[in-house]
Scaffold this active site. Structure first.
Site, PDB file in Angstrom:
ATOM      1  N   SER A  75     112.533 -26.290  -2.556  1.00 52.54           N
ATOM      2  CA  SER A  75     112.875 -27.689  -2.281  1.00 52.54           C
ATOM      3  C   SER A  75     111.657 -28.528  -1.894  1.00 52.54           C
ATOM      4  O   SER A  75     111.715 -29.756  -1.922  1.00 52.54           O
ATOM      5  CB  SER A  75     113.929 -27.764  -1.178  1.00 52.54           C
ATOM      6  OG  SER A  75     113.514 -27.009  -0.057  1.00 52.54           O
TER       7      SER A  75
ATOM      8  N   ASP B 171     115.824 -31.331  10.496  1.00 50.97           N
ATOM      9  CA  ASP B 171     114.977 -30.849   9.401  1.00 50.97           C
ATOM     10  C   ASP B 171     113.512 -31.221   9.671  1.00 50.97           C
ATOM     11  O   ASP B 171     113.108 -32.368   9.476  1.00 50.97           O
ATOM     12  CB  ASP B 171     115.454 -31.463   8.071  1.00 50.97           C
ATOM     13  CG  ASP B 171     114.629 -30.991   6.870  1.00 50.97           C
ATOM     14  OD1 ASP B 171     113.652 -30.248   7.059  1.00 50.97           O
ATOM     15  OD2 ASP B 171     114.971 -31.388   5.734  1.00 50.97           O
TER      16      ASP B 171
ATOM     17  N   HIS C 214     111.214 -30.367   5.495  1.00 53.68           N
ATOM     18  CA  HIS C 214     110.961 -31.287   4.377  1.00 53.68           C
ATOM     19  C   HIS C 214     110.286 -32.559   4.892  1.00 53.68           C
ATOM     20  O   HIS C 214     110.021 -32.674   6.086  1.00 53.68           O
ATOM     21  CB  HIS C 214     112.280 -31.598   3.666  1.00 53.68           C
ATOM     22  CG  HIS C 214     112.915 -30.370   3.108  1.00 53.68           C
ATOM     23  ND1 HIS C 214     113.910 -29.681   3.772  1.00 53.68           N
ATOM     24  CD2 HIS C 214     112.649 -29.677   1.992  1.00 53.68           C
ATOM     25  CE1 HIS C 214     114.237 -28.607   3.062  1.00 53.68           C
ATOM     26  NE2 HIS C 214     113.487 -28.579   1.971  1.00 53.68           N
TER      27      HIS C 214
END
Ligand SMILES: *[C@@H]1O[C@H](CO)[C@@H](O)[C@H](O)[C@H]1NC(C)=O
Ligand SMILES: *[C@@H]1O[C@H](CO)[C@@H](O)[C@H](O)[C@H]1NC(C)=O
Ligand SMILES: *[C@@H]1O[C@H](CO)[C@@H](O)[C@H](O)[C@H]1NC(C)=O
Ligand SMILES: *[C@@H]1O[C@H](CO)[C@@H](O)[C@H](O)[C@H]1NC(C)=O
Ligand SMILES: *[C@@H]1O[C@H](CO)[C@@H](O)[C@H](O)[C@H]1NC(C)=O
Length: 349
Positions: free
Chosen positions: A105, A326, A329
């Site tokens: 990702s 998160d 990312h």
């Protein structure tokens, strides 16, 4: 002649020849990955609200991130300048070419940023194709430039077998698709330490040996070496430029940036000053560097680890659709735009 003048003018000439090496434009003889973050009011490079197909995972602004400082930093290499991203130049120089991000990702994260950057230059014409669930093709028909992302957690294969899902450390079957590209940007790391329900395999296979588990760093080394051998054996680097993305860092441990007790990035709104991250490079970086050194074909290390470590402020934290913390990312717009400015220098020169 130059040597002669050097002898005559000594120090003056040393200075002149440093300038004439072109270090100022940042395109040669300069390590673009070493530098610091500086405030720049002219950033961000685009309005993320206008970017199509932006995943809810990365769209921090839409999901309510209140501070906008993280959008306002520009990477300043120590010994040269990084050119501002120029969509027209990028598409013109890459006319007719296919570029693919292969990895987890984090690759998707960079792909999304590149799409936004190019879309902001050419908002009208582009086509998104989902080739299958793993591969997206985003094409700018006016320039016949296609930007792909190919999802692969480990680069090496995971296959369903009778005993369960097997991570095959010495097998790469998807390579036949990758090989056709003009530019390949690889990445893998995030998944190698996953355990429990997030672990996408049940067994590991090396050669004929099947094991339930093993030292994960060792598994990473073996898997990456398989990829390295694949590059040497299969990629025609006269046609295809190969880049490997350095390890993308996470920010869950405040000790790394001198804030003991902090366990996530939720309070971070500013980058770290200066050029060094006190915790140093992650262990996986050295494993990767080691494997890359053994490749005989030209592979460029896209060395974004340290500059990204300095950006503890650039993660979504809980500003995503799921409100899940998160610090892995990166918000788009944001840090990954800088990655693409660096990528542009590599692929357009
Ligand atoms: C990507 O999409 C473009 C535009 O639809 C198409 O021309 C091209 O063949 C596609 N490439 C692949 C490999 O599917
Ligand atoms: C790549 O180019 C070099 C120099 O032109 C040539 O010697 C080499 O054989 C080429 N390699 C391949 C795989 O075509
Ligand atoms: C994130 O860190 C803050 C303070 O540093 C803490 O209060 C909060 O519980 C943490 N959240 C998660 C999901 O870890
Ligand atoms: C970082 O640098 C800025 C600008 O020079 C300064 O205002 C700020 O206090 C510094 N922050 C830290 C943590 O040193
Ligand atoms: C990548 O960057 C780090 C930090 O600046 C540096 O220590 C390392 O030597 C670089 N790697 C390469 C291959 O240049």
């Amino acid at each position: 002649m130059r040597l002669y003048r050097c002898l005559v003018f000594g120090l003056v000439c040393v200075c002149l020849s440093l300038v004439s090496k072109g270090e100022e434009d940042g395109l040669s003889g300069c390590n673009m990955y070493e530098g610091e973050w500086v405030w720049d009011d002219s950033y961000p490079l685009y309005d993320s609200a206008k970017c199509p197909h932006l995943r809810s995972q990365f769209d921090c602004s839409k999901y309510g991130r209140p501070d906008h400082f993280y959008l306002k930093y520009r990477w300043q290499p120590s010994k040269c300048n990084l050119p501002r991203f120029d969509g027209k130049e990028f598409l013109t120089k890459l006319r007719g070419k296919q570029i693919m991000f292969v990895g987890d990702s984090v690759s998707l994260n960079q792909w999304q940023s590149l799409i936004c950057l190019l879309h902001s230059f050419l908002p009208q014409t582009q086509i998104l194709d989902e080739l299958d669930k793993l591969v997206y093709n985003y094409t700018f028909p006016d320039y016949q430039v296609s930007v792909f992302v190919y999802h692969s957690t480990h680069l090496v294969d995971i296959e369903e077998e009778k005993i369960g899902r097997v991570l095959k450390l010495d097998s790469i079957k998807s390579g036949s698709i990758w090989k056709n590209m003009d530019i390949l940007v690889f990445n893998t790391w995030l998944w190698w330490y996953r355990t429990g329900p997030k672990q996408p395999w049940d067994y590991i296979q090396i050669g004929n040996k099947i094991v339930k588990d093993m030292d994960r760093m060792e598994a990473f080394r073996i898997g990456l070496t398989t990829w390295a051998k694949w590059v040497d054996a299969e990629v025609d680097t006269n046609k295809t430029k190969v880049l490997f993305q350095g390890i993308s860092p996470q920010h869950y441990n405040g000790i790394e940036w001198n804030e003991p007790g902090v366990t996530n990035c939720s309070k971070e709104t500013r980058p770290i000053n200066g050029s060094t991250y006190s915790a140093g490079l992650p262990k996986a970086y050295y494993v990767m560097e080691d494997v890359l050194k053994k490749i005989t074909k030209p592979v460029h290390l896209f060395n974004i680890t340290t500059l990204s470590q300095l950006r503890k402020d650039a993660h979504p934290s809980s500003y995503n659709l799921f409100k899940a913390m998160d610090c892995t990312h990166w918000c788009v717009a944001g840090l990954t735009d800088t990655w693409n400015e660096l990528l542009s220098v590599q692929v357009t020169n």
